[in-house]
Every structure is written in C-alpha cells, then in structure tokens.
Design an enzyme around this catalytic site. Structure first.
Site, PDB file in Angstrom:
ATOM      1  N   LYS A  53      -8.625   6.692   6.068  1.00  0.00           N
ATOM      2  CA  LYS A  53      -7.437   5.987   5.569  1.00  0.00           C
ATOM      3  C   LYS A  53      -7.839   4.834   4.660  1.00  0.00           C
ATOM      4  O   LYS A  53      -8.686   4.021   5.036  1.00  0.00           O
ATOM      5  CB  LYS A  53      -6.592   5.465   6.731  1.00  0.00           C
ATOM      6  CG  LYS A  53      -5.772   6.562   7.362  1.00  0.00           C
ATOM      7  CD  LYS A  53      -4.744   6.014   8.315  1.00  0.00           C
ATOM      8  CE  LYS A  53      -3.893   7.137   8.858  1.00  0.00           C
ATOM      9  NZ  LYS A  53      -3.023   6.679   9.936  1.00  0.00           N
ATOM     10  N   THR A 113       1.321  10.199   3.756  1.00  0.00           N
ATOM     11  CA  THR A 113       0.605  11.285   3.080  1.00  0.00           C
ATOM     12  C   THR A 113      -0.707  11.602   3.789  1.00  0.00           C
ATOM     13  O   THR A 113      -1.375  12.572   3.434  1.00  0.00           O
ATOM     14  CB  THR A 113       0.351  10.940   1.592  1.00  0.00           C
ATOM     15  OG1 THR A 113       0.059   9.552   1.479  1.00  0.00           O
ATOM     16  CG2 THR A 113       1.561  11.267   0.741  1.00  0.00           C
ATOM     17  N   ASP A 160       0.875  -1.164   0.000  1.00  0.00           N
ATOM     18  CA  ASP A 160       0.000   0.000   0.000  1.00  0.00           C
ATOM     19  C   ASP A 160       0.926   1.231   0.000  1.00  0.00           C
ATOM     20  O   ASP A 160       2.128   1.096   0.272  1.00  0.00           O
ATOM     21  CB  ASP A 160      -0.864  -0.053   1.269  1.00  0.00           C
ATOM     22  CG  ASP A 160      -1.712   1.176   1.443  1.00  0.00           C
ATOM     23  OD1 ASP A 160      -2.405   1.556   0.489  1.00  0.00           O
ATOM     24  OD2 ASP A 160      -1.687   1.759   2.549  1.00  0.00           O
ATOM     25  N   GLU A 175      -0.199  -3.353   4.573  1.00  0.00           N
ATOM     26  CA  GLU A 175      -1.319  -2.404   4.614  1.00  0.00           C
ATOM     27  C   GLU A 175      -1.434  -1.723   5.977  1.00  0.00           C
ATOM     28  O   GLU A 175      -1.180  -2.356   6.998  1.00  0.00           O
ATOM     29  CB  GLU A 175      -2.634  -3.167   4.388  1.00  0.00           C
ATOM     30  CG  GLU A 175      -3.304  -2.935   3.071  1.00  0.00           C
ATOM     31  CD  GLU A 175      -3.827  -1.532   2.830  1.00  0.00           C
ATOM     32  OE1 GLU A 175      -3.942  -0.734   3.775  1.00  0.00           O
ATOM     33  OE2 GLU A 175      -4.141  -1.236   1.665  1.00  0.00           O
ATOM     34  N   ASP A 176      -1.862  -0.463   5.979  1.00  0.00           N
ATOM     35  CA  ASP A 176      -2.074   0.225   7.264  1.00  0.00           C
ATOM     36  C   ASP A 176      -3.555   0.420   7.579  1.00  0.00           C
ATOM     37  O   ASP A 176      -3.876   0.888   8.665  1.00  0.00           O
ATOM     38  CB  ASP A 176      -1.387   1.594   7.262  1.00  0.00           C
ATOM     39  CG  ASP A 176      -2.102   2.571   6.356  1.00  0.00           C
ATOM     40  OD1 ASP A 176      -2.393   2.206   5.195  1.00  0.00           O
ATOM     41  OD2 ASP A 176      -2.392   3.694   6.790  1.00  0.00           O
ATOM     42  N   ASP A 224      -0.015   5.091   1.016  1.00  0.00           N
ATOM     43  CA  ASP A 224      -0.192   6.002   2.149  1.00  0.00           C
ATOM     44  C   ASP A 224      -0.249   5.220   3.466  1.00  0.00           C
ATOM     45  O   ASP A 224      -1.094   4.346   3.621  1.00  0.00           O
ATOM     46  CB  ASP A 224      -1.491   6.798   1.949  1.00  0.00           C
ATOM     47  CG  ASP A 224      -1.829   7.654   3.154  1.00  0.00           C
ATOM     48  OD1 ASP A 224      -0.898   8.048   3.875  1.00  0.00           O
ATOM     49  OD2 ASP A 224      -3.025   7.911   3.381  1.00  0.00           O
ATOM     50  N   LYS A 252     -11.104  -0.773  -1.897  1.00  0.00           N
ATOM     51  CA  LYS A 252     -10.887  -1.636  -0.742  1.00  0.00           C
ATOM     52  C   LYS A 252     -12.070  -1.432   0.210  1.00  0.00           C
ATOM     53  O   LYS A 252     -12.521  -0.289   0.332  1.00  0.00           O
ATOM     54  CB  LYS A 252      -9.585  -1.262  -0.011  1.00  0.00           C
ATOM     55  CG  LYS A 252      -8.323  -1.338  -0.868  1.00  0.00           C
ATOM     56  CD  LYS A 252      -7.140  -0.655  -0.158  1.00  0.00           C
ATOM     57  CE  LYS A 252      -5.939  -0.548  -1.083  1.00  0.00           C
ATOM     58  NZ  LYS A 252      -4.794   0.183  -0.508  1.00  0.00           N
ATOM     59  N   SER A 299      -2.485   0.699  -4.327  1.00  0.00           N
ATOM     60  CA  SER A 299      -2.970   1.860  -3.569  1.00  0.00           C
ATOM     61  C   SER A 299      -4.329   2.332  -4.084  1.00  0.00           C
ATOM     62  O   SER A 299      -4.632   2.186  -5.264  1.00  0.00           O
ATOM     63  CB  SER A 299      -1.948   2.998  -3.710  1.00  0.00           C
ATOM     64  OG  SER A 299      -2.500   4.230  -3.324  1.00  0.00           O
ATOM     65  N   ALA A 300      -5.110   2.927  -3.190  1.00  0.00           N
ATOM     66  CA  ALA A 300      -6.398   3.517  -3.581  1.00  0.00           C
ATOM     67  C   ALA A 300      -6.213   4.890  -4.220  1.00  0.00           C
ATOM     68  O   ALA A 300      -7.133   5.430  -4.832  1.00  0.00           O
ATOM     69  CB  ALA A 300      -7.294   3.651  -2.355  1.00  0.00           C
TER      70      ALA A 300
HETATM   71  P1  B16 Z   1      -6.458  10.265  -3.783  1.00  0.00           P
HETATM   72  P2  B16 Z   1      -3.609   4.288   0.071  1.00  0.00           P
HETATM   73  C1  B16 Z   1      -5.448   6.237   0.044  1.00  0.00           C
HETATM   74  O1  B16 Z   1      -4.135   5.795  -0.216  1.00  0.00           O
HETATM   75  C2  B16 Z   1      -5.454   7.116   1.284  1.00  0.00           C
HETATM   76  O2  B16 Z   1      -5.168   6.347   2.436  1.00  0.00           O
HETATM   77  C3  B16 Z   1      -6.827   7.738   1.453  1.00  0.00           C
HETATM   78  O3  B16 Z   1      -6.838   8.585   2.585  1.00  0.00           O
HETATM   79  C4  B16 Z   1      -7.172   8.529   0.183  1.00  0.00           C
HETATM   80  O4  B16 Z   1      -8.461   9.122   0.289  1.00  0.00           O
HETATM   81  C5  B16 Z   1      -7.126   7.574  -1.015  1.00  0.00           C
HETATM   82  O5  B16 Z   1      -5.831   6.999  -1.109  1.00  0.00           O
HETATM   83  C6  B16 Z   1      -7.440   8.281  -2.330  1.00  0.00           C
HETATM   84  O6  B16 Z   1      -6.420   9.197  -2.591  1.00  0.00           O
HETATM   85  O7  B16 Z   1      -7.390  11.357  -3.399  1.00  0.00           O
HETATM   86  O8  B16 Z   1      -5.018  10.685  -3.904  1.00  0.00           O
HETATM   87  O9  B16 Z   1      -6.935   9.522  -5.028  1.00  0.00           O
HETATM   88  O10 B16 Z   1      -3.514   4.147   1.551  1.00  0.00           O
HETATM   89  O11 B16 Z   1      -4.598   3.303  -0.562  1.00  0.00           O
HETATM   90  O12 B16 Z   1      -2.266   4.286  -0.597  1.00  0.00           O
HETATM   91 MG    MG Z   2      -2.848   3.149   3.356  1.00  0.00          MG
END
Ligand code: B16
Ligand code: MG
Length: 219
Positions: free
Chosen positions: A45, A17, A9, A169-170, A11, A145, A114-115
């Site tokens: 998150k 971030t 993952d 993953e966090d 963030d 997710k 990552s999301a």
């Molecule tokens: P964006 P990850 C996630 O990242 C963040 O934890 C989450 O807080 C954020 O809303 C999401 O990405 C979408 O991010 O606005 O940059 O598309 O933990 O899946 O790496």
């Molecule tokens: Mg994360």
C-alpha cells in the site's frame, strides 16, 4: 489564516483500489510460481509500482532481466487497468463526498497526492476529476513516499504553505511523508498501524464538521 490545503491520498482514502492491485499482483506472482497473500498486499500500500515488483520478486527469491522486469510491470498494469475500467462513482468510499463538499463550501484548497500513475484515470472514472484544485500523482514525482515530495508539490500547486496543509492517508509511508512535510497527518485505518499520525479515524464517517472546522481555524 483560514484557508488551508487538504491533500487526499487516492487508494485506501477515496477509493479501495487495493483489491484490484491485489488481483493483478497475485496473477503475476502466481504465474512466476510465487505465492502472494493479502498480508503481502498490505505491505504494498502506498508503494510505487517498481518498488512493489521488486518486493514480490524478493519474497519469491526470483531474479529476472531488466527487460523482463519492464514487461512484467506493463503486464501488471494492463491487468489492473482492466479492473478499474468498470469503476463508477459508487466505489467512492463512504462519506468522502460529505467531507469534500464541506471543504468546497468553506472555500478550502483541495488536492490529490497519490503514488499511482493511474490516479487521473481513476478520478475520471469516479467523476471526481474536477473536484481537485491540484492533482499530483506518480507521473509528477521522482521520489516515492515516505519522501514528502508528492505532498510538497501539492502544497506548492495550491499555493499554500506546507504547515497549513492537512493530509489524509491510509499508508504508513504516506503518514511519514506528511510528517516529513511538516503537515498535519490524518490516518484513515487502524490506530495501531498508523500510530505515527496526528489523528486516526477508521473511515470518513468518523470525521465530523466540527473537526474539519477546527482544522480550518487552526493557526
Ligand atoms: P500504479 P496511493 C498507490 O496509490 C497504491 O496504494 C499502491 O498499492 C500502488 O502500487 C501505487 O499507488 C502505484 O500505483 O501502479 O497505479 O502507478 O495509495 O498512493 O493513492
Ligand atoms: Mg493509499
């Protein structure tokens, strides 16, 4: 088989971030007259941008038009991008490079799952873009997710079976996604929050070479 797929993952695992998401969401919420706390930020998150804004509006009891919703999403992202603009590799979390280097030395598959739709931008900022054999982010998935889609695509792109993949993953949603994908789930953070994970570590300083070697050699 001793080639495994290690999926990270972004963030909360590779970089923090969340603090920049917090600043950008707080400004947006406060401009709408909605309070926004660090605790609420915790609940965002791993949650997609659309779902995050829906939650904030819900907490504040505010309803807006679809057009305004899209404008706010854009505005939040512009603010967020201004924060990540100045990121450098100094912001990579402690001992993440140690584990990445070890996996590379052992010829393991390494992917990002990552999301975030900004994941590629961030990886370039922190000089890790070329480290990953596959990158799957918010621009590549249709289901957020805890749906396992992001990790399933990462496994497919690595050409490694899901049961031979390990996810770092966090977020709770991310651990649930890894479990649903039939992968080994490793939580990075608090044990009580990430109790559904197969293993939990506070951070990468706790992850030893022996532990990684065992994962590589596991059947
Ligand atoms: P964006 P990850 C996630 O990242 C963040 O934890 C989450 O807080 C954020 O809303 C999401 O990405 C979408 O991010 O606005 O940059 O598309 O933990 O899946 O790496
Ligand atoms: Mg994360």
């Amino acid at each position: 088989m001793n080639k495994k797929g290690f999926i990270f993952d972004l963030d909360g695992v590779i970089v923090d971030t969340a603090k920049y998401h917090f600043l950008a969401w707080k400004k947006l919420a406060n401009d709408l007259g909605i309070d926004f706390t660090e605790d609420q930020n915790e609940q965002l998150k791993g949650v997609s941008r659309v779902k995050s804004l829906e939650k904030i509006l819900n907490w504040g009891g505010v309803s807006i038009s679809e057009e305004e919703f899209n404008q706010l999403m854009d505005k939040k992202n512009q603010d967020y991008l201004s924060y990540i603009e100045t990121m450098t590799k100094d912001e990579i979390l402690v001992d993440v490079p140690k584990v990445l280097d070890l996996l590379k030395d052992e010829n393991q598959g390494v992917a990002l799952g990552s999301a975030s739709k900004n994941a590629r931008t961030i990886l370039k900022k922190v000089a890790l873009y070329d480290t990953f054999d596959a990158i799957v982010d918010g621009t590549n998935v249709s289901k957020a997710k805890p749906d396992p889609e992001v990790f399933m695509i990462a496994a497919k792109n690595l050409d490694i079976q899901p049961e031979h993949c390990i996810v770092f993953e966090d977020s709770i949603a991310g651990i649930q996604a890894a479990n649903a994908a039939n992968m080994v789930s490793i939580g990075i953070g608090e044990e009580d929050v990430l109790s559904e994970a197969d293993f939990v570590f506070q951070d990468f300083t706790e992850i030893t070479t022996e532990f990684i070697t065992q994962l590589i050699n596991k059947h």
